[in-house]
Every structure is written in C-alpha cells, then in structure tokens.
Design an enzyme around this catalytic site. Structure first.
Site, PDB file in Angstrom:
ATOM      1  N   HIS A  53       0.982  -1.170   0.112  1.00 55.43           N
ATOM      2  CA  HIS A  53      -0.037   0.076   0.162  1.00 55.43           C
ATOM      3  C   HIS A  53       0.810   1.436  -0.078  1.00 55.43           C
ATOM      4  O   HIS A  53       1.912   0.928   0.246  1.00 55.43           O
ATOM      5  CB  HIS A  53      -0.841  -0.056   1.414  1.00 55.43           C
ATOM      6  CG  HIS A  53      -2.054  -0.781   1.094  1.00 55.43           C
ATOM      7  ND1 HIS A  53      -3.060  -1.029   2.142  1.00 55.43           N
ATOM      8  CD2 HIS A  53      -2.625  -1.648   0.035  1.00 55.43           C
ATOM      9  CE1 HIS A  53      -4.209  -1.758   1.739  1.00 55.43           C
ATOM     10  NE2 HIS A  53      -3.720  -2.170   0.337  1.00 55.43           N
ATOM     11  N   GLU A 106       1.472   3.712   2.010  1.00 54.24           N
ATOM     12  CA  GLU A 106       2.033   3.738   3.310  1.00 54.24           C
ATOM     13  C   GLU A 106       3.183   2.721   3.432  1.00 54.24           C
ATOM     14  O   GLU A 106       4.335   3.338   4.122  1.00 54.24           O
ATOM     15  CB  GLU A 106       1.240   3.753   4.398  1.00 54.24           C
ATOM     16  CG  GLU A 106       0.049   4.749   4.462  1.00 54.24           C
ATOM     17  CD  GLU A 106      -1.255   4.227   3.638  1.00 54.24           C
ATOM     18  OE1 GLU A 106      -1.145   3.235   2.766  1.00 54.24           O
ATOM     19  OE2 GLU A 106      -2.230   4.685   4.145  1.00 54.24           O
ATOM     20  N   SER A 146      -7.521   7.566   4.146  1.00 52.77           N
ATOM     21  CA  SER A 146      -7.405   6.934   5.697  1.00 52.77           C
ATOM     22  C   SER A 146      -6.650   5.518   5.720  1.00 52.77           C
ATOM     23  O   SER A 146      -7.077   4.469   5.071  1.00 52.77           O
ATOM     24  CB  SER A 146      -8.766   6.748   5.991  1.00 52.77           C
ATOM     25  OG  SER A 146      -8.729   6.162   7.316  1.00 52.77           O
ATOM     26  N   CYS A 156      -5.553   1.723   6.093  1.00 50.83           N
ATOM     27  CA  CYS A 156      -6.223   0.407   6.495  1.00 50.83           C
ATOM     28  C   CYS A 156      -5.625   0.024   7.875  1.00 50.83           C
ATOM     29  O   CYS A 156      -4.707   0.441   8.484  1.00 50.83           O
ATOM     30  CB  CYS A 156      -5.976  -0.284   5.242  1.00 50.83           C
ATOM     31  SG  CYS A 156      -4.394  -1.070   5.263  1.00 50.83           S
ATOM     32  N   CYS A 175      -1.536  -0.659   7.345  1.00 52.29           N
ATOM     33  CA  CYS A 175      -0.916   0.555   7.482  1.00 52.29           C
ATOM     34  C   CYS A 175      -1.030   1.239   8.716  1.00 52.29           C
ATOM     35  O   CYS A 175       0.072   1.875   9.248  1.00 52.29           O
ATOM     36  CB  CYS A 175      -1.244   1.391   6.239  1.00 52.29           C
ATOM     37  SG  CYS A 175      -1.075   0.737   4.676  1.00 52.29           S
TER      38      CYS A 175
END
Lengths: 147, 147
Positions: free
Chosen positions: B51, B53, B78, B80, B83
């Site tokens: 992802h 991040e 936002s 998950c 992350c």
C-alpha cells in the site's frame, strides 16, 4: 508430532538465521496447502516492513479476497501490530503462533475482531528468539520499533 | 494553501495513477523534511502488501526506533488495518489523512493507542478515489480484501 505447518515456519526462521537475519518464519495455508512462505528480511534486504508474515504474504502474491477468508497464517512468533493489522485487512480468520513469550503482539485486539488465535508455545521457537535477542538486542529492538 | 506534505502525497498518488496503479500516495516527514515517499504498488509490482504507506516506509529505509517517534505519516487516504498497524508498530505519533470518505481505516483504534489523527477531507483526494473506484471496483476491492 509438531504441526507440519509450524515446522515449515520454523524452517523459514532457521533459513533467515543462516542468512544472518532475524529468526522468524511464517507460512500461509489455504485448503491444507502452503501457498506462501517467508522470513524476516530486515538484515538481508534492508527492509523496514518485511517481517516474516509480510514476506510470506508478499510471496503468496495477489490472491483473490475470498482466498484469504479461508486461510490460516502461521508465524513462529506472535505477530506485531503491523502483521496483525495485515491479517485483519485481508480477513484471515485464523492465526497459529509458535510462541508469545519473548514478544507478544496485539492478540486480544485481533481476537476482538473475530480472528481465532492459537498459541502453541513451541520450545524451539522460544529458544530461537531468546538466543537471537541475547546476541543482537539492538537489531531486535529496531525490528519492533523499541527505543 | 494546501499542506505541502499532503501535496507531495497527492503527487505520489498521481504518479501511481499514471503508471496504471491505484491512486494513493504517502510521505513520511521527520523534522520538517520528507524522508520517504511512496504509492500503492499492487498493479505495478504485483504486490499484496505495498500500500502507499508501506511503500513509503520501505523507501524511507531502516530508521532508528527514535526517528519514528518524531515522524508524521501522511497518506491521501485513511490508512487501512495494515498501514495503521505499521504506524503503531513503530510508534509514529501523528498521521495526517487526505480523506476518509471513500474508505475509513481503524482511526478510532489508532487514536485509542495514543496517535494523533488529522483528517483534511481534501477534495482532490476524494475525487481521485471516487473516479478510480468507479473505473476499477474489482481492483479496489482486492486492495482492501473485500469479497
């Protein structure tokens, strides 16, 4: 007899140790078959995110969302916040843990989210981590973000 | 004027989109300086764990535990469970989120663990995700493990 999937995770942990790495291993099992395996890659690949479970899930590749829902994640050590969160993201319903005596992740939170968590307290898993932490405490603290 | 670090995360998201990927971007900031940046790599690298991040934290490399304690993680969306868990592992004290209208991770849990969470509801971040989800819903569901 030891759970063969935990044995496979331990084999991964030992492979990591033989490479000079942190001895934590993991396998992902679907329908009774190992679909991914991995071990901590902090030293070997200079990675900040490839804990054993992450390496395992990455090795398993891009699975369909439904596949994760019938998977079991094995790890020689209690999964940390990152690895637990990854299991939650994908809705992996079961985690089998080699030991949680040398380190314990957010097991209660993971259980509160509906995941079945089983801790085997395997003596070899404990020894692997105890010996490693004694030999390389700073590397271990780096791996769990401990100041 | 837009927060320049959110702008950098949006630039990463757009880079991902231009590569045919999922338009989510992230930067890690320490002492007012970007030390890592990344974007979702599911399509580009066939990754199940990168992802935005995670890609960002991996790009930042192996940092000292103390460094994370003064870091801020920016993400266009936002974070998950995975992350968020990674931020918790490293004790990152602050997360700045572009938007949480198209997807919301476990923000309340993250806050309960002592992290400061700021949601900017940036219109461009929302549009990026809305357009992407409309165009490629199955890829999006795969990314969040949704059956």
């Amino acid at each position: 007899m030891r759970d063969p999937f935990l044995q496979a995770a331990i084999d991964e942990a030992k492979k990591g140790l033989s490479e000079g790495g942190i001895p934590i291993g993991s396998v992902l099992v679907i329908d009774g078959k190992i679909v991914g395996r991995g071990h901590n890659q902090r030293v070997q690949r200079g990675s900040a995110i490839l804990h054993a479970e992450m390496d395992c899930l990455e090795q398993a590749g891009r699975l369909a969302p439904a596949d994760y829902k019938k998977a079991t994640l094995y790890s020689t050590l209690s999964p940390c916040d990152m690895c637990s969160g990854t299991a939650l993201l994908y809705g992996i319903p079961k985690i089998v843990i080699g030991e949680n005596q040398t380190f314990q992740g957010p097991e209660d939170y993971v259980k509160s989210r509906g995941v079945e968590v089983s801790v085997l307290q395997d003596a070899e898993c404990i020894t692997l981590m105890q010996d490693f932490i004694s030999a390389a405490p700073e590397l271990w603290f780096e791996d769990i973000g401990k100041v």
